[in-house]
Design an enzyme around this catalytic site. Structure first.
Site, PDB file in Angstrom:
ATOM      1  N   LEU A 182     -50.382 -21.878  65.653  1.00  0.00           N
ATOM      2  CA  LEU A 182     -50.835 -23.222  66.043  1.00  0.00           C
ATOM      3  C   LEU A 182     -49.651 -24.170  66.240  1.00  0.00           C
ATOM      4  O   LEU A 182     -48.561 -23.949  65.700  1.00  0.00           O
ATOM      5  CB  LEU A 182     -51.779 -23.754  64.965  1.00  0.00           C
ATOM      6  CG  LEU A 182     -52.953 -22.791  64.664  1.00  0.00           C
ATOM      7  CD1 LEU A 182     -53.575 -23.093  63.318  1.00  0.00           C
ATOM      8  CD2 LEU A 182     -53.973 -22.854  65.776  1.00  0.00           C
ATOM      9  N   PRO A 183     -49.855 -25.243  67.017  1.00  0.00           N
ATOM     10  CA  PRO A 183     -48.725 -26.102  67.393  1.00  0.00           C
ATOM     11  C   PRO A 183     -48.128 -26.958  66.287  1.00  0.00           C
ATOM     12  O   PRO A 183     -46.938 -27.257  66.315  1.00  0.00           O
ATOM     13  CB  PRO A 183     -49.326 -27.006  68.485  1.00  0.00           C
ATOM     14  CG  PRO A 183     -50.558 -26.325  68.946  1.00  0.00           C
ATOM     15  CD  PRO A 183     -51.071 -25.582  67.765  1.00  0.00           C
TER      16      PRO A 183
ATOM     17  N   ASN B 252     -52.897 -29.430  63.319  1.00  0.00           N
ATOM     18  CA  ASN B 252     -53.697 -28.361  63.903  1.00  0.00           C
ATOM     19  C   ASN B 252     -54.010 -27.289  62.868  1.00  0.00           C
ATOM     20  O   ASN B 252     -55.136 -26.775  62.796  1.00  0.00           O
ATOM     21  CB  ASN B 252     -52.967 -27.716  65.080  1.00  0.00           C
ATOM     22  CG  ASN B 252     -52.748 -28.666  66.233  1.00  0.00           C
ATOM     23  OD1 ASN B 252     -51.615 -28.871  66.658  1.00  0.00           O
ATOM     24  ND2 ASN B 252     -53.797 -29.256  66.764  1.00  0.00           N
TER      25      ASN B 252
ATOM     26  N   THR C 218     -45.223 -22.982  62.983  1.00  0.00           N
ATOM     27  CA  THR C 218     -44.103 -23.642  62.319  1.00  0.00           C
ATOM     28  C   THR C 218     -44.576 -25.014  61.890  1.00  0.00           C
ATOM     29  O   THR C 218     -44.807 -25.898  62.720  1.00  0.00           O
ATOM     30  CB  THR C 218     -42.891 -23.771  63.264  1.00  0.00           C
ATOM     31  OG1 THR C 218     -42.465 -22.469  63.642  1.00  0.00           O
ATOM     32  CG2 THR C 218     -41.732 -24.480  62.563  1.00  0.00           C
TER      33      THR C 218
ATOM     34  N   LYS D  77     -37.463 -20.848  58.673  1.00  0.00           N
ATOM     35  CA  LYS D  77     -37.624 -21.146  60.097  1.00  0.00           C
ATOM     36  C   LYS D  77     -37.051 -22.525  60.443  1.00  0.00           C
ATOM     37  O   LYS D  77     -36.374 -22.698  61.467  1.00  0.00           O
ATOM     38  CB  LYS D  77     -39.111 -21.092  60.454  1.00  0.00           C
ATOM     39  CG  LYS D  77     -39.464 -21.551  61.871  1.00  0.00           C
ATOM     40  CD  LYS D  77     -38.822 -20.673  62.935  1.00  0.00           C
ATOM     41  CE  LYS D  77     -39.035 -21.228  64.348  1.00  0.00           C
ATOM     42  NZ  LYS D  77     -40.435 -21.138  64.788  1.00  0.00           N
TER      43      LYS D  77
ATOM     44  N   LYS E  68     -40.207 -31.442  67.427  1.00  0.00           N
ATOM     45  CA  LYS E  68     -41.129 -31.370  66.285  1.00  0.00           C
ATOM     46  C   LYS E  68     -40.502 -30.631  65.108  1.00  0.00           C
ATOM     47  O   LYS E  68     -40.557 -31.089  63.962  1.00  0.00           O
ATOM     48  CB  LYS E  68     -42.417 -30.667  66.735  1.00  0.00           C
ATOM     49  CG  LYS E  68     -43.508 -30.606  65.672  1.00  0.00           C
ATOM     50  CD  LYS E  68     -43.629 -29.271  64.952  1.00  0.00           C
ATOM     51  CE  LYS E  68     -43.934 -28.118  65.852  1.00  0.00           C
ATOM     52  NZ  LYS E  68     -44.152 -26.849  65.105  1.00  0.00           N
TER      53      LYS E  68
END
Length: 327
Positions: free
Chosen positions: A94-95, A99, A125, A200, A275
């Site tokens: 998912l973004p 979300n 992420t 990450k 982001k």
């Protein structure tokens, strides 16, 4: 065995049950896997599960994203809750953090119909704190949550060569790895829930910094009269060599098969890099960690988004710098 289960309590019993379920699955035909989020990354990831013989139960907020999977024989559902009702192993891609919260805990979220003993793997992420929050909510339902964000981009997703950084209960790692190795060549256990996200975020902050550095060096060299292919060759046999220079060079015409050779289309969008750098900033603030170059990179990618680069690959920072020098 029974005594060990009693000592662990209910959560331990469900972990033991899941191990039995996984053993049973490996000896029988492959059971369905739920996949939620069929965007640029999720689409090829889910396809690789299909290639490895796993029946996929799919959902995406955009119905058109599911049509291709219907043609491949996948079941398409109306909500994340419906996926949870039909599968006891689910992968989400998912973004953003909001979300992820909606898909897991929303009105039609996974937790509305999740089965006890289910394994839920989130490859989005997102903020490590949100991963921990979701893990607690999942555990209350008798299921298991692991964060497993990826590195490698769309090309690696298509080729099944992603790197997964996994956080969660170590006893569940092998169960997660069974699925993740269908989509990636490296599956690394990082520690408790949230550590996959931490790895990450650190990786992407470094990637952003190195991409800006590569773009600046290439731009300066070109302005000094160097041929860009020659400069890239020199950098890649010298101490300045990095992934941004030798695998994903940001200068058009230097490499084939990368976004810079295709008007910066495809790849990893600038808006997503901004982001991720924002997540790094939040984590740095929370841990009182100085990240001056990370902060500067965040500012640059935010400016790029404001100036029309949001949907271009993040390597378009080279084009952005060229635009800035002409002002």
């Amino acid at each position: 065995m029974a005594a060990a289960v009693v000592r662990r309590g209910p959560a331990g019993w469900w972990r033991w049950r899941r191990r039995v379920m996984v053993c049973s699955r490996t000896m029988a035909s492959k059971t369905p896997v739920g996949f939620i989020g069929l965007g640029n990354m999720g689409n090829p990831m889910a396809k690789n599960l299909v290639k490895h013989g796993y029946p996929v139960i799919a959902y995406d907020v955009f119905p058109e994203a599911c049509k291709e999977f219907q043609d491949l024989g996948a079941q398409v559902t109306e909500s994340p809750a419906d996926v949870a009702e039909r599968a006891d192993r689910i992968i989400t891609m998912l973004p953003s953090s909001p979300n992820a919260k909606e898909v897991y805990t929303g009105a039609n979220g996974i937790l509305k119909k999740v089965k006890k003993g289910s394994l839920l793997i989130d490859s989005s992420t997102i903020d490590p704190a949100v991963s921990k929050e979701l893990a607690k909510a999942v555990e209350k339902m008798g299921a298991v949550f692991m964060d497993a964000p990826v590195s490698g981009g769309v090309g690696a997703a298509r080729a099944g060569n992603l790197t997964f950084m996994v956080g969660g209960v170590e006893q569940e790692f092998n169960a997660a790895k069974e699925l993740l190795t269908c989509m990636g060549s490296n599956v690394i256990y990082c520690g408790e829930v949230g550590t996959g996200q931490a790895a990450k975020i650190c990786n992407n902050m470094l990637l952003a910094i190195s991409m800006i550095g590569t773009a600046e060096a290439m731009n300066l060299g070109i302005r000094l009269g160097l041929d860009p292919k020659l400069l890239a060759k020199i950098l890649n046999m010298s101490s300045g060599r990095c992934w941004s220079s030798d695998t994903y060079n940001p200068v058009p015409g230097v490499m084939e098969g990368v976004p810079s050779a295709n008007n910066y289309q495809g790849g990893f969008g600038t808006t997503f890099m901004a982001k991720d750098l924002g997540l790094a900033q939040i984590s740095a603030t929370n841990t009182k960690t100085p990240v001056p170059l990370g902060s500067q990179a965040h500012q640059i990618y935010r400016m790029m988004c404001a100036k029309g680069y949001a949907l271009k690959d993040f390597s378009a920072v080279f084009q952005f710098l060229r635009e800035e020098e002409s002002l």
